[in-house]
Design an enzyme around this catalytic site. Structure first.
Site, PDB file in Angstrom:
ATOM      1  N   GLY A 138       1.032  -1.153   0.236  1.00 20.83           N
ATOM      2  CA  GLY A 138       0.202   0.210  -0.304  1.00 20.83           C
ATOM      3  C   GLY A 138       0.923   1.208  -0.009  1.00 20.83           C
ATOM      4  O   GLY A 138       0.564   2.278  -0.553  1.00 20.83           O
TER       5      GLY A 138
ATOM      6  N   GLY B 282       3.239  -3.261  -4.625  1.00 23.62           N
ATOM      7  CA  GLY B 282       3.018  -4.167  -5.911  1.00 23.62           C
ATOM      8  C   GLY B 282       2.723  -2.801  -6.596  1.00 23.62           C
ATOM      9  O   GLY B 282       3.754  -2.265  -7.125  1.00 23.62           O
TER      10      GLY B 282
ATOM     11  N   CYS C 110     -18.359   6.419 -24.940  1.00 24.68           N
ATOM     12  CA  CYS C 110     -19.706   7.014 -24.872  1.00 24.68           C
ATOM     13  C   CYS C 110     -19.860   7.114 -23.821  1.00 24.68           C
ATOM     14  O   CYS C 110     -21.398   6.718 -23.279  1.00 24.68           O
ATOM     15  CB  CYS C 110     -21.045   6.008 -25.663  1.00 24.68           C
ATOM     16  SG  CYS C 110     -20.266   6.044 -27.517  1.00 24.68           S
TER      17      CYS C 110
END
Length: 446
Positions: A243, A287, A356
């Site tokens: 983290g 990570g 879109c």
């Protein structure tokens, strides 16, 4: 990241990004092997080599390919996976299974079976349901499985609520309720096929303060002490998760890894000394911190829409499908017009994706040089959670991934084709039959 320019072009990891866009096309994920190696070396120098009895596993959900598995194996780190697909990727890459840790809050029977069959190093058990499945699978396969149990220490980090994971009200892990925890540990102490080594916690992602790690360690070491006193259970491993925050924009002030790891180790050493506990093996799982700033994404700017006194939109040839983070939780990015890297910033431009969706905005109000169709935009710090979260929304093709070394720029994931989009689709026989009937009716009516 210190931005570099040459001949008015943005240089990333020694490579001209405009030339990369010409060679490989856009949208394009670009990953620097050198930056990944630098981060891994920092893990080794400031944590693994500095403290004894420590381990580090790369949290592969941030970015995982077979090539990434090879890089992590070369650097000597373990691998944290969260699904059967990530585990299978590691298997196909030949990653050593004894260095794999398997996370996840709802692992299936098939995923657990695959993990046990392949003798992975640790399974981080999230709940009692999963534990029951695992015990049955281990019994059937007659194998001893080593696990950590994930707990929620009740600590909340200062980050977006969608990526906070250590609070009591979380889908992850077991809350620290003594009756439940004691019952689980007592059961596992007598289990023939499942061996509990210790505990795991994860507090959230993109964190910049170390005090929450200290707080969580105080809670967990008290649990370790109570379990030793009440049940005689000795915790031999403690996984403190990852983290650690990185830089996405100038507002982010990331700390060096040692800011976190020194605090973690000092807290554990002090608490274990206070409670007269043996120091367990300490594991971290970075990570995003490893790969986030090692990646950029290159786009080509197409349509430009200027609304006087309101806003200028510049649309790129990608967007939400290759980077859903801004739409999911308002993630912020910085970017540079790669072919005008040394030009004066003279306008404010909002970078829009091509989907879109009104919410498909990659960056609001970016300071840029004069924007023109055909310009190349380089979005920074996209190594983590871009490729891994990419989709085919609007049937858009997922980009290629190019790996940069000092000498080579090589494709490690090919760009999707339209055939790739449809290679799993089938038209059911009933629809084919219906079509034939309609054709016959049409012919008879003529």
């Amino acid at each position: 990241m210190e931005l570099q320019g040459r001949n008015n072009h943005f240089i990333f990891a020694g490579w001209d990004t405009v030339e990369l866009a010409k060679q490989f096309g856009t949208p394009l994920y670009v990953i620097s092997e050198g930056i990944i190696a630098e981060r891994c070396n920092e893990i080794k120098e400031t944590f693994l080599n500095k403290y004894s009895n420590t381990k580090a596993a790369y949290a592969s959900k941030a970015f995982l390919t077979m090539a990434m598995c090879k890089m992590i194996e070369r650097e000597g780190l373990g691998l944290d996976v969260v699904s059967g697909g990530e585990l299978y990727t590691a298997m196909k890459a030949g990653f050593p299974m004894e260095k794999v840790m398997f996370h996840g809050n709802n692992k299936s029977w098939e995923e657990l079976e695959l993990a046990v069959e392949n003798n992975i190093g640790r399974i981080i058990v999230d709940n009692l349901y999963e534990l029951e499945l695992l015990e049955e699978i281990a019994t059937r396969q007659n194998k001893k499985v080593q696990i950590l149990f994930r707990v929620t220490p009740g600590i909340e980090g200062n980050t977006h609520k969608y990526i906070v994971t250590g609070q009591k009200d979380s889908k992850f892990g077991m809350p620290l309720e003594p009756k439940k925890i004691y019952g689980v540990v007592k059961h596992l102490m007598s289990s023939e096929y499942v061996e509990l080594k210790g505990f795991h916690f994860h507090l959230g992602s993109q964190l910049f303060d170390n005090d929450i790690y200290i707080g969580a360690i105080e809670v967990i070491t008290k649990l370790m002490y109570d379990l030793k006193r009440e049940l005689g259970f000795i915790t031999t491993e403690l996984n403190t998760g990852g983290g650690f925050g990185i830089r996405y924009t100038e507002k982010d002030q990331p700390k060096p890894l040692s800011y976190f790891t020194d605090a973690i180790m000092n807290a554990i050493e002090n608490q274990c000394k206070e409670y007269d506990l043996d120091l367990p093996t300490i594991i971290i799982e970075p990570g995003r911190w490893v790969v986030g700033e090692a990646g950029i994404t290159l786009y080509t700017i197409g349509a430009i829409k200027d609304i006087p006194d309101v806003r200028t939109y510049a649309s790129i040839d990608g967007g939400l499908p290759d980077n859903p983070r801004p739409a999911l939780y308002k993630a912020k990015y910085d970017a540079i017009v790669a072919n005008k890297a040394e030009e004066k910033l003279e306008m404010t431009t909002t970078i829009a994706g091509k989907c879109c969706e009104t919410g498909d905005i990659l960056i609001w109000d970016l300071e840029t040089p004069k924007i023109e169709s055909g310009d190349i935009l380089a979005v920074l710090s996209t190594g983590a959670y871009n490729f891994s979260m990419a989709s085919n929304y609007n049937k858009l093709l997922r980009p290629a991934v190019v790996l940069l070394t000092e000498e080579h720029a090589e494709v490690m994931v090919k760009r999707e084709t339209y055939n790739d989009l449809l290679n799993r689709e089938m038209i059911p026989k009933s629809l084919k039959k219906q079509s034939c009937i309609e054709e016959i009716k049409e012919v008879s009516q003529q």
